[in-house]
Design an enzyme around this catalytic site. Structure first.
Site, PDB file in Angstrom:
ATOM      1  N   GLY A 180       0.743  -1.259   0.000  1.00 60.80           N
ATOM      2  CA  GLY A 180       0.000   0.000   0.000  1.00 60.80           C
ATOM      3  C   GLY A 180       0.771   1.305   0.000  1.00 60.80           C
ATOM      4  N   CYS A 185      -0.060   3.667  -6.045  1.00 57.08           N
ATOM      5  CA  CYS A 185      -0.852   2.541  -5.559  1.00 57.08           C
ATOM      6  C   CYS A 185      -2.099   3.090  -4.868  1.00 57.08           C
ATOM      7  CB  CYS A 185       0.034   1.803  -4.563  1.00 57.08           C
ATOM      8  SG  CYS A 185      -0.851   0.804  -3.403  1.00 57.08           S
ATOM      9  N   THR A 187      -4.218   0.787  -3.204  1.00 57.11           N
ATOM     10  CA  THR A 187      -4.713  -0.347  -2.409  1.00 57.11           C
ATOM     11  C   THR A 187      -5.346   0.103  -1.093  1.00 57.11           C
ATOM     12  OG1 THR A 187      -3.166  -1.881  -3.386  1.00 57.11           O
ATOM     13  CG2 THR A 187      -3.967  -2.460  -1.201  1.00 57.11           C
TER      14      THR A 187
END
Ligand code: 5GP
Length: 347
Positions: A180, A185, A187
């Site tokens: 993460g 990213c 996520t």
């Protein structure tokens, strides 16, 4: 349901405390490292920074530029067999360059084909999945290690000590740490899953070193000081995506925006990457990456000088003559959120 109450930290939450030192110049600092990998028994000597296996940073051009400074590259997964064979045939053993793969059957078939043609020139592999906690991932690692005792295997990603231990016991030489924190990213936003990266490094390094394994801190570095903090926290290697993006060696499209030349950079699980390589986002999943446009930054050489100079400077401030000593000489001080916002690590 359970809540862990321990404070977990990110790079931005700490600074390195200066310490007395006999060093008089940054030039006295040696930021290379030597390792003997636990399973492959291969020797490593180089500057332990690795370009991420993203299609903008894990390129052949990046590998050639970084090799001049003894840095490594994890090549992206989308090169063809012959291109890979040609690259590895001309590649010296040091610094190590990593062949990257996922854990699907086609990934393993391609790897087996390329390995056969490579005649021993591929010595390092990076097995890369978003979630290193699955049984399928562990099974793949065991299969790979059994078939290839001679390979140096870097694999991840995980963020906790017990999974780091399991991977090392199952044959991984370098555990890749980070879920993460990446610059492109999403996520954490999409799934709510993640772990503050500095704490992940501290906990996974502790677990790995107890078994004579190593870790690579992957993602979240936005400045040379973040690399210093990662090494200070115990990372043996640091992997960089965003800090190496936007350079000539990335080979990405350049677009002009208000007269400024910009380069695309996107996460490997973004819609952009999935459209390019997988014919779109499968209907059961969401993209977990985004695209950004970065100002073109010219040759990576200049950025490298900043990165290496910053890490050397950190060593000088804490009195570490060699990068190896940095974590032993590290005391982190926690900084308040307010200080963070004013002097944040991105500054
Ligand atoms: P950065 O140095 O840019 O902060 O982080 C690079 C790392 O981000 C990569 O090595 C990889 O682990 C991770 N990453 C790359 N693309 C994606 C993506 O699309 N989604 C997620 N979750 N992580 C990504």
């Amino acid at each position: 349901m359970r809540i862990e109450q321990d404070m977990k930290l990110d790079f931005k939450d700490v600074l390195l405390r200066p310490k007395r030192s006999t060093l008089t110049s940054r030039s006295e600092v040696d930021i290379s490292r030597e390792f003997v990998f636990l399973h492959s028994k291969r020797k490593y000597h180089g500057i332990p920074i690795i370009a991420a296996n993203m299609d903008a940073t894990g390129t052949f051009q990046m590998a050639r530029a970084l090799a001049k400074h003894q840095l490594s590259v994890a090549l992206h997964k989308h090169y063809g067999d012959q291109e890979l064979l040609d690259f590895f045939a001309e590649q010296p053993e040091s610094p190590p360059m990593f062949y990257s793969m996922g854990i699907t059957a086609p990934d393993y078939e391609k790897f087996s084909r390329v390995m056969k043609g490579a005649r021993g020139t591929i010595q390092n592999v990076c097995v890369d999945v978003a979630n290193g906690y699955t049984k399928a991932f562990i099974n793949f690692i065991v299969k790979l290690r059994t078939a290839h005792p001679e390979l140096t295997i870097m694999a991840g990603n995980v963020v906790t000590g017990e999974m780091t231990e399991q991977l090392i016991l199952d044959g991984v030489d370098i555990v890749k740490v980070g879920i993460g924190p990446g610059s492109v990213c999403t996520t954490r936003r999409m799934s709510g899953v993640g772990y503050p990266q500095l704490s992940a490094i501290i906990e996974c390094a502790d677990a790995a070193h107890g078994l004579h394994g190593l870790i690579c801190a992957d993602g979240g570095c936005t400045s040379p000081g973040d690399l210093a903090k990662a090494f200070g926290a115990g990372a043996d290697f640091v992997m960089l995506g965003g800090m190496l993006a936007g350079h000539d060696e990335c080979g990405m499209d350049v677009v002009e925006e208000n007269g400024v030349r910009k380069m695309r950079f996107y996460g490997m699980s973004s819609r952009e990457a999935m459209n390019k390589y997988a014919g779109g986002v499968a209907d059961y999943r969401a993209s977990e990456g985004k695209e950004v446009l970065l100002e073109c930054r010219g040759p990576v050489e200049n950025t490298l000088q900043d990165i290496l100079g910053g890490v050397r400077s950190a060593c000088t401030y804490v009195g570490a003559r060699r990068l190896k000593e940095l974590s032993k000489r590290t005391t982190f001080i926690r900084v308040s959120q307010q200080l963070n916002e004013v002097f944040g690590s991105v500054g």
